[in-house]
Design a protein around this motif. Structure first.
Motif, PDB file in Angstrom:
ATOM      1  N   ALA A   1       0.831  -1.206   0.000  1.00  0.00           N
ATOM      2  CA  ALA A   1       0.000   0.000   0.000  1.00  0.00           C
ATOM      3  C   ALA A   1       0.865   1.255   0.000  1.00  0.00           C
ATOM      4  N   PHE A   2       1.943   1.235   0.808  1.00  0.00           N
ATOM      5  CA  PHE A   2       2.831   2.398   0.864  1.00  0.00           C
ATOM      6  C   PHE A   2       3.542   2.606  -0.472  1.00  0.00           C
ATOM      7  N   TYR A   3       3.935   1.521  -1.115  1.00  0.00           N
ATOM      8  CA  TYR A   3       4.604   1.598  -2.424  1.00  0.00           C
ATOM      9  C   TYR A   3       3.682   2.234  -3.464  1.00  0.00           C
ATOM     10  N   GLU A   4       2.431   1.762  -3.531  1.00  0.00           N
ATOM     11  CA  GLU A   4       1.499   2.291  -4.524  1.00  0.00           C
ATOM     12  C   GLU A   4       1.246   3.779  -4.290  1.00  0.00           C
ATOM     13  N   ARG A   5       1.051   4.186  -3.038  1.00  0.00           N
ATOM     14  CA  ARG A   5       0.814   5.595  -2.743  1.00  0.00           C
ATOM     15  C   ARG A   5       2.057   6.432  -3.020  1.00  0.00           C
TER      16      ARG A   5
ATOM     17  N   LEU B   1       4.936  10.759  -5.740  1.00  0.00           N
ATOM     18  CA  LEU B   1       6.127  11.216  -6.458  1.00  0.00           C
ATOM     19  C   LEU B   1       5.771  11.753  -7.835  1.00  0.00           C
ATOM     20  N   ALA B   2       4.795  11.129  -8.488  1.00  0.00           N
ATOM     21  CA  ALA B   2       4.348  11.632  -9.787  1.00  0.00           C
ATOM     22  C   ALA B   2       3.680  12.999  -9.622  1.00  0.00           C
TER      23      ALA B   2
ATOM     24  N   GLN C   1       8.221   6.824 -14.128  1.00  0.00           N
ATOM     25  CA  GLN C   1       9.191   6.804 -13.037  1.00  0.00           C
ATOM     26  C   GLN C   1      10.571   7.334 -13.407  1.00  0.00           C
ATOM     27  N   GLY C   2      10.713   7.825 -14.643  1.00  0.00           N
ATOM     28  CA  GLY C   2      12.025   8.282 -15.067  1.00  0.00           C
ATOM     29  C   GLY C   2      12.189   9.779 -15.015  1.00  0.00           C
ATOM     30  N   GLY C   3      11.398  10.473 -14.191  1.00  0.00           N
ATOM     31  CA  GLY C   3      11.479  11.917 -14.109  1.00  0.00           C
ATOM     32  C   GLY C   3      10.253  12.560 -14.736  1.00  0.00           C
TER      33      GLY C   3
END
Length: 300
Positions: free
Chosen positions: A69-73, A78-79, A279-281
């Motif tokens: 759950a923390f990873y998905e959020r 970050l996006a 995820q690459g910036g």
């Protein structure tokens, strides 16, 4: 350490790297840190959150439910940060080539009519559009954006919802005059039902029977690899087809196709997403322009 001193976005970036690269050492290399520093950062994060995020073994790491759950959020946050920074910047123009991979049905019935307006808004952008109904690897296909139906399976990608459509069973008037119109689900057994030749999330037709939604297995005499081919076969009188409503609406209005067993239609919908690497910036301006345009102009 005070709350003000905690670099939450930095912690998230490191944690995401550990998950996506499968270990502390690989994440450390990517983040230009030592494995020990990465391990301690994740441990501090778990202590602060009061939850174990990773189960560690000598061979691999495994996300706990809390870690998942923390990873998905974290990916979403970050996006959002990257987008906020982009919006604060100035002078960025959309230009260059955008490679789009989409199904033939969406490409012909939804995307193609929108292309002239998008090109008029962004004359410095060129489009390279390819059609396939199968799922593609964006990196292998060198695609910037893929437009697909159904839930997102690869967590390394980001999906932006474009809309949803219903499904309709249709046949041509010629086919129905030769074989009769099915009046019940049981009647489908004696009809040619056109199916897809590739694996789908639901293998069969969803229909309403006796107050319940049931899946009717399809053992088709015809199989095809894309929705547009299925539509053309239905138009030619080859059999029954269950298709997205937006692909056959004009055919129904013109009398080229006829809805069948509408009383058994369960009302299920198929959601469409623009899928892209995020995820690459920050996203290139050309890709962001396309995503924003599709989100505001796609109509089913």
């Amino acid at each position: 350490m005070s709350r003000q001193d905690i670099n939450r976005s930095g912690e998230m970036e490191v944690f995401v790297s550990v998950v996506e690269r499968g270990g502390f050492s690989a994440a450390a290399t990517a983040r230009r840190m030592t494995p020990s520093a990465v391990s301690k950062l994740v441990a501090r994060l778990e202590t602060r959150l009061g939850a174990r995020l990773l189960n560690r073994s000598t061979r691999r790491l495994q996300l706990t439910p809390e870690g998942c759950a923390f990873y998905e959020r974290s990916i979403t946050i970050l996006a959002d940060i990257a987008e906020a920074e982009r919006q604060a910047s100035t002078g960025e123009q959309a230009s260059g080539r955008i490679r789009i991979n989409t199904s033939g049905s969406f490409g012909n019935h939804v995307l193609a009519p929108l292309v002239p307006a998008f090109m008029a808004l962004h004359p410095a952008v060129t489009l390279d559009i390819s059609h396939t109904d199968r799922m593609v690897d964006l990196m292998e296909e060198h695609a910037d954006v893929a437009i697909r139906a159904g839930p997102l399976k690869n967590s390394s990608l980001i999906a932006r919802k474009l809309g949803a459509t219903g499904k309709i069973i249709v046949a041509s008037p010629d086919y129905l005059s030769r074989h009769g119109k099915p009046r019940s689900i049981a009647d489908l057994r004696r009809h040619c039902r056109i199916g897809f030749s590739y694996t789908r999330a639901i293998e069969g037709w969803l229909l309403r029977e006796g107050g319940e939604t049931v899946t009717i297995p399809i053992t088709p005499g015809l199989q095809v690899g894309d929705g547009e081919a299925m539509r053309h076969l239905a138009l030619s009188g080859a059999g029954l087809a269950r298709l997205a409503a937006f692909t056959v609406r004009a055919d129904i209005d013109a009398g080229r196709l006829v809805p069948v067993l509408e009383e058994a239609n369960p009302g299920d919908i198929e959601e469409f997403y623009a899928v892209y690497m995020g995820q690459g910036g920050p996203l290139p301006a050309r890709v962001r322009a396309l995503l924003d345009f599709l989100a505001s102009h796609v109509r089913f």
